[in-house]
Scaffold this active site. Structure first.
Site, short mmCIF file in Angstrom:
data_model
loop_
_atom_site.label_atom_id
_atom_site.label_comp_id
_atom_site.label_asym_id
_atom_site.label_seq_id
_atom_site.Cartn_x
_atom_site.Cartn_y
_atom_site.Cartn_z
N GLY A 15 -2.25 4.99 2.50
CA GLY A 15 -1.75 4.98 3.75
C GLY A 15 -0.16 4.21 3.25
O GLY A 15 -0.31 4.21 1.91
N MET A 17 2.85 1.48 3.07
CA MET A 17 2.71 0.40 2.79
C MET A 17 2.79 -0.21 4.44
O MET A 17 3.22 0.28 5.14
CB MET A 17 4.18 -0.34 2.78
CG MET A 17 4.58 -0.01 0.84
SD MET A 17 5.60 -1.16 0.22
CE MET A 17 5.51 -2.84 0.25
N GLY A 20 -2.68 -1.27 6.36
CA GLY A 20 -3.60 -2.54 6.12
C GLY A 20 -4.83 -1.97 5.12
O GLY A 20 -5.74 -2.31 5.46
N THR A 22 -5.29 -2.42 1.63
CA THR A 22 -5.56 -4.07 0.91
C THR A 22 -6.54 -4.42 1.91
O THR A 22 -7.54 -5.31 1.21
CB THR A 22 -4.58 -5.07 0.25
OG1 THR A 22 -3.71 -4.13 -0.56
CG2 THR A 22 -5.38 -6.22 -0.47
N GLU A 89 -3.91 -0.84 -5.45
CA GLU A 89 -2.44 -0.34 -5.98
C GLU A 89 -2.93 0.26 -6.71
O GLU A 89 -2.27 0.71 -8.35
CB GLU A 89 -1.42 -1.30 -6.27
CG GLU A 89 -1.90 -2.82 -5.68
CD GLU A 89 -1.17 -2.48 -3.80
OE1 GLU A 89 -0.53 -1.26 -3.98
OE2 GLU A 89 -0.81 -3.33 -3.24
N CYS A 145 5.55 2.11 13.08
CA CYS A 145 7.16 2.80 12.08
C CYS A 145 7.75 1.33 13.25
O CYS A 145 7.88 0.95 14.43
CB CYS A 145 7.51 4.05 13.40
SG CYS A 145 9.25 4.36 12.64
#
Length: 192
Positions: A15, A17, A20, A22, A89, A145
């Site tokens: 998704g 940044m 959620g 991580t 990441e 957003c």
């Protein structure tokens, strides 16, 4: 027939940044630890935003991790008795991360990979498309957003003094915002 717990498989959490990713990786790894499974988590060494030896979400949820310089190092560092491997990441890793994830799954491990599926231009990011293709399960998360409040699937770079040709610039809220398809401005490169 093998029980699913003995079969290896790949899960990808992707998704924009602030969606959620991580946090979800940490949640799944901690649940595996509660189930008394050995878990090892890896991240690229260049991601030292919050901690050098932990994977940490923007909301400060964290789990111990091992920083590595290349995907190949993961294979060298995974213990034989590890049941779950977390990789955060993944977009920052080299293309070899796909082979590494496959090898670990074939060794019977559950491989949980988290990463940005698109760069700040809205283009597929690094090895993520190939990881999505080989995964048994994919979870695509959205953020909110910051412009209109709709579900955000894109990452807007807000800093203009970076090389616009470089897709890798590790940062957080000081450099990026979550945007929906319609509020995302891929051609501005943070020049607002």
């Amino acid at each position: 027939m093998f029980h699913r717990a003995l079969q290896g498989f790949i899960e990808v959490v992707c998704g924009s940044m602030f969606s959620g990713k991580t946090e979800e990786l940490v949640r799944r790894c901690k649940r595996a630890q509660i189930g008394r499974q050995k878990v090892q988590v890896f991240k690229p060494r260049i991601d030292d935003r919050y901690s050098k030896d932990h994977v940490q979400s923007h909301d400060a949820n964290r789990i111990a991790s091992i920083p590595v310089d290349s995907s190949r190092q993961i294979l060298e560092l995974v213990d034989d008795n590890t049941r779950v491997v977390g990789i955060d990441e993944a977009q920052f890793f080299d293309e070899g991360i796909v082979e590494v994830a496959n090898k670990l799954a074939y060794r019977g491990m559950r491989v949980i990979v988290a990463g940005l599926d698109m760069d700040f231009r809205g283009q597929p990011f690094g090895p993520m498309p190939k990881l999505l293709a080989v995964a048994e399960a994919v979870t695509k998360l959205s953020a909110v957003c910051v412009v209109c409040g709709a579900p955000a699937s894109r990452t807007q770079r807000t800093v203009g003094n970076l090389d616009p040709n470089s897709t890798v610039a590790v940062g957080a809220k000081e450099m990026y915002e979550a945007r929906c398809r319609f509020c995302h401005e891929p051609d501005t490169h943070g020049e607002n």
